[in-house]
Design a protein around this motif. Structure first.
Motif, PDB file in Angstrom:
ATOM      1  N   ALA A  88       2.112   1.899  -3.333  1.00 19.55           N
ATOM      2  CA  ALA A  88       1.052   2.424  -4.207  1.00 19.55           C
ATOM      3  C   ALA A  88       0.597   3.826  -3.802  1.00 19.55           C
ATOM      4  O   ALA A  88      -0.086   4.500  -4.570  1.00 19.55           O
ATOM      5  CB  ALA A  88      -0.130   1.459  -4.200  1.00 19.55           C
ATOM      6  N   ASP A  89       0.965   4.264  -2.597  1.00 17.57           N
ATOM      7  CA  ASP A  89       0.737   5.655  -2.198  1.00 17.57           C
ATOM      8  C   ASP A  89       1.763   6.582  -2.853  1.00 17.57           C
ATOM      9  O   ASP A  89       1.536   7.786  -2.963  1.00 17.57           O
ATOM     10  CB  ASP A  89       0.901   5.797  -0.676  1.00 17.57           C
ATOM     11  CG  ASP A  89      -0.370   5.439   0.080  1.00 17.57           C
ATOM     12  OD1 ASP A  89      -1.455   5.430  -0.541  1.00 17.57           O
ATOM     13  OD2 ASP A  89      -0.274   5.157   1.285  1.00 17.57           O
ATOM     14  N   ARG A  90       2.908   5.996  -3.259  1.00 20.07           N
ATOM     15  CA  ARG A  90       4.042   6.837  -3.682  1.00 20.07           C
ATOM     16  C   ARG A  90       4.403   6.713  -5.164  1.00 20.07           C
ATOM     17  O   ARG A  90       5.265   7.440  -5.650  1.00 20.07           O
ATOM     18  CB  ARG A  90       5.263   6.478  -2.810  1.00 20.07           C
ATOM     19  CG  ARG A  90       5.034   6.894  -1.359  1.00 20.07           C
ATOM     20  CD  ARG A  90       5.898   6.121  -0.372  1.00 20.07           C
ATOM     21  NE  ARG A  90       7.309   6.342  -0.524  1.00 20.07           N
ATOM     22  CZ  ARG A  90       8.250   5.760   0.248  1.00 20.07           C
ATOM     23  NH1 ARG A  90       7.893   4.941   1.234  1.00 20.07           N
ATOM     24  NH2 ARG A  90       9.511   6.007   0.044  1.00 20.07           N
ATOM     25  N   ARG A 133       0.830  -1.204   0.000  1.00 17.79           N
ATOM     26  CA  ARG A 133       0.000   0.000   0.000  1.00 17.79           C
ATOM     27  C   ARG A 133       0.867   1.258   0.000  1.00 17.79           C
ATOM     28  O   ARG A 133       0.589   2.223  -0.731  1.00 17.79           O
ATOM     29  CB  ARG A 133      -0.877  -0.031   1.254  1.00 17.79           C
ATOM     30  CG  ARG A 133      -1.712   1.205   1.429  1.00 17.79           C
ATOM     31  CD  ARG A 133      -2.390   1.177   2.785  1.00 17.79           C
ATOM     32  NE  ARG A 133      -3.450   2.153   2.853  1.00 17.79           N
ATOM     33  CZ  ARG A 133      -4.511   2.050   3.629  1.00 17.79           C
ATOM     34  NH1 ARG A 133      -4.651   1.017   4.422  1.00 17.79           N
ATOM     35  NH2 ARG A 133      -5.416   2.981   3.633  1.00 17.79           N
ATOM     36  N   ASP A 134       1.931   1.241   0.806  1.00 17.98           N
ATOM     37  CA  ASP A 134       2.848   2.383   0.872  1.00 17.98           C
ATOM     38  C   ASP A 134       3.488   2.614  -0.512  1.00 17.98           C
ATOM     39  O   ASP A 134       3.635   3.760  -0.964  1.00 17.98           O
ATOM     40  CB  ASP A 134       3.905   2.106   1.955  1.00 17.98           C
ATOM     41  CG  ASP A 134       4.781   3.315   2.235  1.00 17.98           C
ATOM     42  OD1 ASP A 134       4.365   4.458   1.930  1.00 17.98           O
ATOM     43  OD2 ASP A 134       5.908   3.111   2.763  1.00 17.98           O
ATOM     44  N   VAL A 158      -1.524   5.164  -7.056  1.00 20.59           N
ATOM     45  CA  VAL A 158      -1.355   4.168  -8.123  1.00 20.59           C
ATOM     46  C   VAL A 158      -2.441   4.284  -9.193  1.00 20.59           C
ATOM     47  O   VAL A 158      -3.617   4.465  -8.897  1.00 20.59           O
ATOM     48  CB  VAL A 158      -1.327   2.736  -7.523  1.00 20.59           C
ATOM     49  CG1 VAL A 158      -2.640   2.391  -6.828  1.00 20.59           C
ATOM     50  CG2 VAL A 158      -0.985   1.702  -8.572  1.00 20.59           C
ATOM     51  N   VAL A 186      -1.924  -3.022  -2.829  1.00 18.66           N
ATOM     52  CA  VAL A 186      -1.859  -1.971  -3.855  1.00 18.66           C
ATOM     53  C   VAL A 186      -3.225  -1.312  -4.033  1.00 18.66           C
ATOM     54  O   VAL A 186      -3.318  -0.101  -4.272  1.00 18.66           O
ATOM     55  CB  VAL A 186      -1.353  -2.609  -5.183  1.00 18.66           C
ATOM     56  CG1 VAL A 186      -1.508  -1.654  -6.359  1.00 18.66           C
ATOM     57  CG2 VAL A 186       0.094  -3.059  -5.036  1.00 18.66           C
ATOM     58  N   GLY A 190      -3.830   1.927  -2.341  1.00 20.39           N
ATOM     59  CA  GLY A 190      -2.902   3.044  -2.582  1.00 20.39           C
ATOM     60  C   GLY A 190      -3.589   4.283  -3.142  1.00 20.39           C
ATOM     61  O   GLY A 190      -4.539   4.171  -3.922  1.00 20.39           O
ATOM     62  N   ARG A 191      -3.095   5.462  -2.769  1.00 20.77           N
ATOM     63  CA  ARG A 191      -3.726   6.720  -3.188  1.00 20.77           C
ATOM     64  C   ARG A 191      -3.234   7.192  -4.560  1.00 20.77           C
ATOM     65  O   ARG A 191      -3.934   7.891  -5.265  1.00 20.77           O
ATOM     66  CB  ARG A 191      -3.436   7.820  -2.155  1.00 20.77           C
ATOM     67  CG  ARG A 191      -4.242   7.684  -0.864  1.00 20.77           C
ATOM     68  CD  ARG A 191      -4.052   8.899   0.018  1.00 20.77           C
ATOM     69  NE  ARG A 191      -2.654   9.059   0.416  1.00 20.77           N
ATOM     70  CZ  ARG A 191      -2.131   8.570   1.538  1.00 20.77           C
ATOM     71  NH1 ARG A 191      -2.877   7.914   2.379  1.00 20.77           N
ATOM     72  NH2 ARG A 191      -0.854   8.747   1.839  1.00 20.77           N
TER      73      ARG A 191
END
Ligand code: NAD
Length: 298
Positions: A54-56, A51-52, A86, A80, A83-84
């Motif tokens: 996909a946040d970046r 997730r981290d 992606v 993923v 994520g914010r």
């Protein structure tokens, strides 16, 4: 383009290295901290979860060892899918078409595009950028990432249908599994009959029996008895099982594939999932009471 990469194993680390060398900012995650540290030394930034990552990063690639791992990384609570940043997920793992379709459907519900892009060409191909990539999914997404995939090897756009790249990969790997099993069996037969294994491989490679198994795997990892090609028996068995599942779901005969599958299940039992897949020859040698040793003093 900011990229993320999840799964820095035998394939993932050399692939990630090529992306870093091409100048892409790369955020990485693996469940093994030691391997993340290696990627950071090469210039990557460490993330704490898929997730981290996909946040970046807007484009996230993964190279994972099982269907379960791909599902968890893509769809898990820390996956993923949460994520914010992606926009697209590219799975380079071999997971079969059913899993790829399920992952694609769930990601699509959250507005994340998915390309399945399993690869062929081994660890050597990953390092040299000579992989064959079998891509399926939305064509416009493929066009966006084609230059990135081209850095890894030759991308083939198989179909827009999700999972089509996976089916293509299973077909390829069943052939690779068959060639290695069959070449192992015939070379053991020749050695039992008194032939020199190095001479056999030379002749096969000049004749009509040559395959990647005789051209590459035997000289590199079997004749020298190093068994270090870089692909685990557990992964080969995963691919053969996935092929059989897909062929059986289509109601097709699997006479050859089933026989090949039985041999690989035996290798898995005898050598273990972590063994290199070139150890496939060992149970055949044991049954014949010979060793295929191509070392000069052997
Ligand atoms: P590997 O086992 O060497 O690497 C997998 C990596 O994924 C490991 O570093 C592991 O720690 C990490 N991982 C596992 N679960 C994870 C999770 N939940 N989250 C994050 N990281 C996780 O496997 P490999 O040989 O690199 O193969 C990867 C994929 O590529 C497989 O699907 C395989 O079938 C395919 N493949 C491998 C080869 C090859 O020659 N090795 C060739 C073609 C395709």
């Amino acid at each position: 383009m900011d990229l993320g990469f999840i799964g820095l194993g035998n394939m993932g680390l050399p692939i990630a290295t090529r992306l870093i060398e091409a100048g892409h900012p790369l955020v990485v995650f693996d469940t093994r901290p030691d391997i993340v540290a290696q990627a950071v030394d090469l210039g990557a930034q460490a993330a704490s979860s898929p997730r981290d990552v996909a946040d970046r990063a807007e484009t996230v690639l993964a190279s994972l060892p099982s269907v379960l791992a791909s599902r968890e990384v893509a769809l898990g609570t820390d996956g993923v899918i949460e994520g914010r940043r992606v926009e697209r997920f590219i799975d380079l793992s071999t997971v079969g078409s059913t899993a790829a379709q399920q992952i694609q459907t769930q990601l699509a519900q959250r507005g994340i595009a998915m390309l399945d892009s399993p690869v062929s060409g081994g660890v050597g191909g990953a390092a040299k950028g000579t992989l064959t990539l079998m891509v399926s999914g939305p064509r416009d997404q493929f066009e966006i990432v084609e230059p990135i995939l081209a850095r890894l090897g030759t991308p083939f756009f198989v179909d827009t249908k999700p999972g089509a790249g996976q089916t293509m990969k299973l077909v390829n790997n069943l052939l690779a599994a068959t060639a290695l099993a069959a070449t192992s069996e015939v070379v053991v037969m020749g050695v039992k009959a008194g032939l020199d294994p190095s001479v056999m491989i030379e002749v096969i490679n000049a004749g009509s029996g040559a395959t990647n198994a005789s051209r590459d795997k035997f000289p590199k990892s079997i004749l020298p008895r190093s068994f270090d090609y870089g692909f685990a028996t557990g992964l080969m068995v995963k691919d053969v099982r996935l092929y059989l599942e897909e062929a059986e779901a289509l109601g097709l005969p699997t006479e050859v594939a089933a026989a090949v599958g039985r041999l690989w299940e035996l290798v898995l039992r005898e050598e273990g999932p972590e063994s290199d897949f070139t150890t496939a020859i060992k149970p055949i040698e044991a049954a014949a009471g010979v060793i295929v040793d191509g070392r000069p003093s052997g």
